[in-house]
Design a protein around this motif. Sequence first.
Motif, short mmCIF file in Angstrom:
data_model
loop_
_atom_site.label_atom_id
_atom_site.label_comp_id
_atom_site.label_asym_id
_atom_site.label_seq_id
_atom_site.Cartn_x
_atom_site.Cartn_y
_atom_site.Cartn_z
N VAL A 51 -3.21 -5.00 -8.62
CA VAL A 51 -3.24 -5.50 -7.24
C VAL A 51 -2.21 -4.74 -6.41
CG1 VAL A 51 -2.91 -7.52 -5.78
CG2 VAL A 51 -3.91 -7.79 -8.06
N LEU A 52 -2.69 -3.98 -5.42
CA LEU A 52 -1.78 -3.16 -4.61
C LEU A 52 -0.96 -4.00 -3.63
CD1 LEU A 52 -3.98 -0.07 -3.59
CD2 LEU A 52 -2.22 -0.20 -5.36
N GLY A 53 -1.52 -5.11 -3.18
CA GLY A 53 -0.83 -5.93 -2.18
C GLY A 53 -1.09 -5.45 -0.77
N GLY A 54 -2.15 -4.65 -0.58
CA GLY A 54 -2.49 -4.15 0.74
C GLY A 54 -3.08 -2.75 0.62
N VAL A 55 -3.35 -2.13 1.78
CA VAL A 55 -3.81 -0.75 1.79
C VAL A 55 -2.96 0.02 2.79
CG1 VAL A 55 -6.20 -0.99 1.01
CG2 VAL A 55 -5.63 -1.50 3.38
N ILE A 56 -2.93 1.33 2.64
CA ILE A 56 -2.12 2.16 3.55
C ILE A 56 -2.66 2.03 4.97
CG2 ILE A 56 -1.47 4.54 4.12
CD1 ILE A 56 -1.69 5.18 1.10
N SER A 57 -1.79 1.66 5.91
CA SER A 57 -2.23 1.47 7.29
C SER A 57 -1.10 1.87 8.23
CB SER A 57 -2.63 0.01 7.51
OG SER A 57 -2.74 -0.26 8.88
N PRO A 58 -1.12 3.10 8.73
CA PRO A 58 -0.04 3.56 9.61
C PRO A 58 0.12 2.65 10.83
CG PRO A 58 -1.49 5.37 8.98
CD PRO A 58 -2.15 4.12 8.53
N GLU A 76 5.26 0.65 0.45
CA GLU A 76 5.15 -0.81 0.59
C GLU A 76 4.17 -1.38 -0.44
OE1 GLU A 76 7.59 0.01 3.63
OE2 GLU A 76 5.55 0.81 3.82
N LEU A 77 3.38 -0.51 -1.06
CA LEU A 77 2.35 -0.99 -1.99
C LEU A 77 2.78 -0.73 -3.43
CD1 LEU A 77 -0.67 0.48 0.01
CD2 LEU A 77 0.29 -1.83 0.14
N LYS A 78 2.06 -1.35 -4.37
CA LYS A 78 2.43 -1.22 -5.79
C LYS A 78 1.80 0.03 -6.38
CE LYS A 78 4.40 -5.33 -5.77
NZ LYS A 78 5.85 -5.48 -5.77
N ILE A 79 1.99 1.17 -5.71
CA ILE A 79 1.37 2.41 -6.18
C ILE A 79 2.21 3.06 -7.29
CG2 ILE A 79 0.64 4.74 -5.52
CD1 ILE A 79 -0.21 3.60 -2.83
N ASP A 80 3.53 3.11 -7.07
CA ASP A 80 4.41 3.67 -8.11
C ASP A 80 4.27 2.88 -9.40
OD1 ASP A 80 5.31 5.69 -6.56
OD2 ASP A 80 7.16 4.68 -5.93
N SER A 81 4.17 1.56 -9.22
CA SER A 81 4.03 0.68 -10.38
C SER A 81 2.74 0.99 -11.13
CB SER A 81 4.07 -0.77 -9.89
OG SER A 81 3.14 -1.56 -10.52
N LEU A 82 1.69 1.37 -10.39
CA LEU A 82 0.42 1.74 -11.03
C LEU A 82 0.58 3.03 -11.85
CD1 LEU A 82 -2.74 1.53 -11.31
CD2 LEU A 82 -2.89 2.86 -9.21
N ILE A 83 1.22 4.02 -11.23
CA ILE A 83 1.41 5.31 -11.90
C ILE A 83 2.25 5.12 -13.17
CG2 ILE A 83 2.25 7.69 -11.61
CD1 ILE A 83 0.12 7.08 -9.53
N GLY A 110 3.06 1.91 4.52
CA GLY A 110 2.98 3.19 3.84
C GLY A 110 2.83 3.00 2.35
N PRO A 111 2.69 4.09 1.59
CA PRO A 111 2.52 3.98 0.13
C PRO A 111 3.67 3.23 -0.55
CG PRO A 111 2.10 6.22 0.88
CD PRO A 111 2.63 5.48 2.05
#
Lengths: 206, 206
Positions: free
Chosen positions: A107-114, A122-129, A119-120
């Motif tokens: 669950v990212l908790g949102g999508v990238i929305s300038p 604010e989302l759980k992207i690093d946690s995914l990687i 931004g990336p």
Amino acid sequence: MEYSSKLIENAVTEISRLPGIGKKTAMRLALYLLKQKESVSDDLAGAITALRKNIKYCSLCHNISDTEICSICNGKRRDKSLICVVEDIPDVLAIENTSQYNGLYHVLGGVISPIQGIGPDELKIDSLINRILNSHAEEKVKEVIMALPATMEGDTTSFYISRKLNEHQIKVSTIARGIPIGGELEFTDEVTLGRSILTRVKYSPD
Amino acid sequence: MEYSSKLIENAVTEISRLPGIGKKTAMRLALYLLKQKESVSDDLAGAITALRKNIKYCSLCHNISDTEICSICNGKRRDKSLICVVEDIPDVLAIENTSQYNGLYHVLGGVISPIQGIGPDELKIDSLINRILNSHAEEKVKEVIMALPATMEGDTTSFYISRKLNEHQIKVSTIARGIPIGGELEFTDEVTLGRSILTRVKYSPD
């Protein structure tokens, strides 16, 4: 509005803070509760307090959970080589309800929305990687399925994540987009219909 | 639906007991609460519990109240010779919001409905009669205004009460029925339009 009771005024104010509930609906709900047994209000209030106070988020997939690791991530019959990336918690429920998917979620908790300043980071992207890089042996992640909304923000997020994952040679797929099952061509919007022709797939009746 | 957390399942179940709120809306509300500060849930839960636990009903008019006698019945500037009879609590609020009425109210708690098994004894009709008979001096009730719904049940109730009151020589009136202000004749239903012709009143421009 002027209320004849501070108690009802207070209840209406608090209930109408909820999204999509105005003063009139709040009043109707409050009067409904007044006509029920006291246990109905008590159970409702208790469930709300307990939810907010005791809820945990799974430290792996960030879905809501009662435990440190959620029941899906801990599921013995789950295919741990598959991760489905979704925007938010209801999306997990929606996919689970199809009974068509047996992998894990993220669950990212949102999508990238300038525009909204998301931004990336604010989302759980690093946690995914990290989660993917730390997986090993039978639980090694082999494929990531992007199941983000079919909007510009969703597409941007899918693109950003897929680029990050390509660095690590992980297969990235995305859920199919096209005309919905049962959909009539003449009522489908042009963009969907146009894309569904461009992204046509081999005919395989089942 | 299968939830990944008992807490959320419980909250969704309790919230969806409210009228007009399904599981999906309940889920949306629960997730909204999760994203807010803990005080939002606490205030909401507190207001609901306090409402149901501490609410009183005015012993004269049966409107909700924080005190034995409500602020309207106790109001010094209220015309105590006028009582407006309404079906339920929201009707008091609706009339108060017009700022056109300065008398007292009497909440029946429903209307006579043989189909739903509601007879005169289930309603606060005796309490209305007693209240009127016990009024005296400057607070003597002179007129009772029937403000009940324009349905068969409402009409039956008005008729029943007016007959009871006629025995005691109390003036009984009813709120006007006709085409709504701003209403177009061609879109008004036939019954309303027909009655508005039969019950026409003297033309008096203000």
